[in-house]
Design an enzyme around this catalytic site. Structure first.
Site, PDB file in Angstrom:
ATOM      1  N   ALA A 199      -3.592 132.145 -44.897  1.00 21.56           N
ATOM      2  CA  ALA A 199      -2.680 131.154 -45.478  1.00 21.56           C
ATOM      3  C   ALA A 199      -1.367 131.010 -44.704  1.00 21.56           C
ATOM      4  O   ALA A 199      -0.852 129.904 -44.548  1.00 21.56           O
ATOM      5  CB  ALA A 199      -2.375 131.529 -46.935  1.00 21.56           C
ATOM      6  N   CYS A 320       1.437 140.125 -32.399  1.00 20.12           N
ATOM      7  CA  CYS A 320       0.734 141.379 -32.616  1.00 20.12           C
ATOM      8  C   CYS A 320       0.832 142.313 -31.423  1.00 20.12           C
ATOM      9  O   CYS A 320       0.645 143.502 -31.533  1.00 20.12           O
ATOM     10  CB  CYS A 320      -0.728 141.110 -32.910  1.00 20.12           C
ATOM     11  SG  CYS A 320      -0.936 139.699 -33.986  1.00 20.12           S
TER      12      CYS A 320
END
Ligand SMILES: *Cc1c(COP(=O)(O)O)cnc(C)c1O
Length: 380
Positions: A199, A320
């Site tokens: 989301a 990341c």
């Protein structure tokens, strides 16, 4: 001026989404498993949200399982499927996957004895289909190839991969976190068995995602507990998150894609007008919001910090891997030298990005590159 061009890392929650979900914290806060009115109201909103996500990808509501995000969806699909069918010990992925896939594959090889084949990419970051076809074996259990890459925005030929998997009877998982709402996804047409979504990459809240699981495909659940999510993922459903996810998806329109593409191309052209630069990834098969450019002779980190001082947020590689000093595994896979990879910046737009913001970014980039090259011994 404040310019957020790191939408590949996360996005602003759409104010419309916030408005929709606010009452779910303080008024309609029931547990979807409860038998009273609060519970059945929660169950109804959950069902509606599931319908929205399902119809967006041409799936049935029973094929959608809500999770805590893209990472959990990836892990559930791959790990869960392999645990259910432990017979075949060969698995295939690409060298440019998200760390939540690559990390799991490494673990499956080291601890579970899986034989892993990593498929390479061409100069534009497109999967080498001939390599993939040759890698398929009788004992291949699963192929996991992402739809669009998070660093360079390259869109993979997943219809072709899906077709290959179907022919060979191999399960196909695709990480669709970056492509969702930006590239049309029809899981039936694409022959996908498992697909992952998140989301917070599409203007929804953080900590919520979805996993599409094709009807009839079994997997072992990762999280045990109650009978939530068709008994496939335990834990009280994050209703505000899930409803916010669905609302965000409803608000995404094809018009946004056209607008982002226009601004993306303006940014690409503006930045490539600086000399000794190159676009990473494919020009045509590219996400509508991704720009990844190498600026020779300078360090991406230096560029990022100077841009930050001007109010512009970008990233080097992906969020990341930004804590590590190793050059991006994705850029290295394209064949870039470590030096050029280090001088690369990813700009990721959203439907809220404006023309003025792009002009401002191009102007600031020109002066910062000039400044840093003036100080760089490599530029002389
Ligand atoms: C962000 C991202 C993920 C992880 O999603 P989370 O919801 O943050 O766990 C996985 N794959 C890709 C390609 C991503 O960009």
């Amino acid at each position: 001026m404040k310019v957020y061009l790191d939408n590949g890392a996360t996005t602003m929650v759409d104010p419309e989404v916030v408005k929709t979900i606010t009452p779910l914290f303080t008024e309609n806060y029931g547990n979807a498993s409860s038998l009273h009115q609060y519970g059945s109201d929660a169950k109804d909103t959950l069902d509606e949200a599931r319908e929205v996500i399902a119809s967006k990808i041409n799936a049935s509501p029973e094929e959608i399982i809500f999770t805590s995000g893209g990472s959990e969806s990836n892990n559930t699909a791959i790990s869960g499927y392999l645990k259910q069918y432990p017979g075949k010990k060969h698995i295939i992925t690409s060298i440019i996957e998200h760390p939540s896939v690559l990390g799991l594959f490494r673990e499956l090889k080291m601890s579970e004895g899986y034989d892993v084949t990593y498929i390479g990419v061409d100069k534009e970051g497109i999967i080498k289909m001939d390599e993939l076809k040759k890698a398929v074996r009788k004992d291949t259990a699963l192929i996991s190839i992402m739809h669009a890459n998070n660093e360079i925005g390259t869109i993979q030929p997943i219809e072709e991969i899906g077709k290959l998997c179907k022919e060979k009877g191999i399960i196909f998982h695709s990480d669709c976190v970056q492509s969702f709402t930006k590239v049309p996804i029809d899981v039936k047409k694409l022959n996908i068995d498992f697909a992952s979504f998140s989301a917070h990459k599409v203007h929804g809240p953080k900590g919520v995602g979805a996993l599409y699981v094709k009807k009839g495909i079994k997997f072992k659940k990762l999280i045990h507990g109650g009978h939530h999510e068709f008994n496939k993922r335990a834990g009280t459903e994050n209703i505000p998150g899930i409803v916010g996810f669905a609302k965000a998806v409803e608000l995404a329109t094809p018009k946004h894609i056209v607008e982002m593409k226009k601004l993306r191309d303006k940014l690409i052209n503006g930045l490539l007008s600086i000399k000794d630069t190159q676009l990473n990834g494919s020009k045509e098969k590219r996400l509508c919001n991704n720009v990844n450019i190498s600026f020779n002779y300078i360090e991406g980190e230096g560029l990022l910090l100077h841009l930050d001082m001007e109010g512009i947020a970008v990233s080097t590689g992906s969020a990341c891997s930004s804590q590590s000093l190793k050059p991006s595994h994705v850029l290295m896979a394209l064949g870039l030298s470590a030096e050029v990879a280090h001088g690369s910046i990813r700009f990721t737009l959203s439907r809220f990005t404006t023309d003025d913001e792009i002009d401002y970014t191009i102007e600031k980039m020109k002066s910062i590159v000039k400044l840093l090259r003036g100080m760089s011994p490599l530029a002389k």
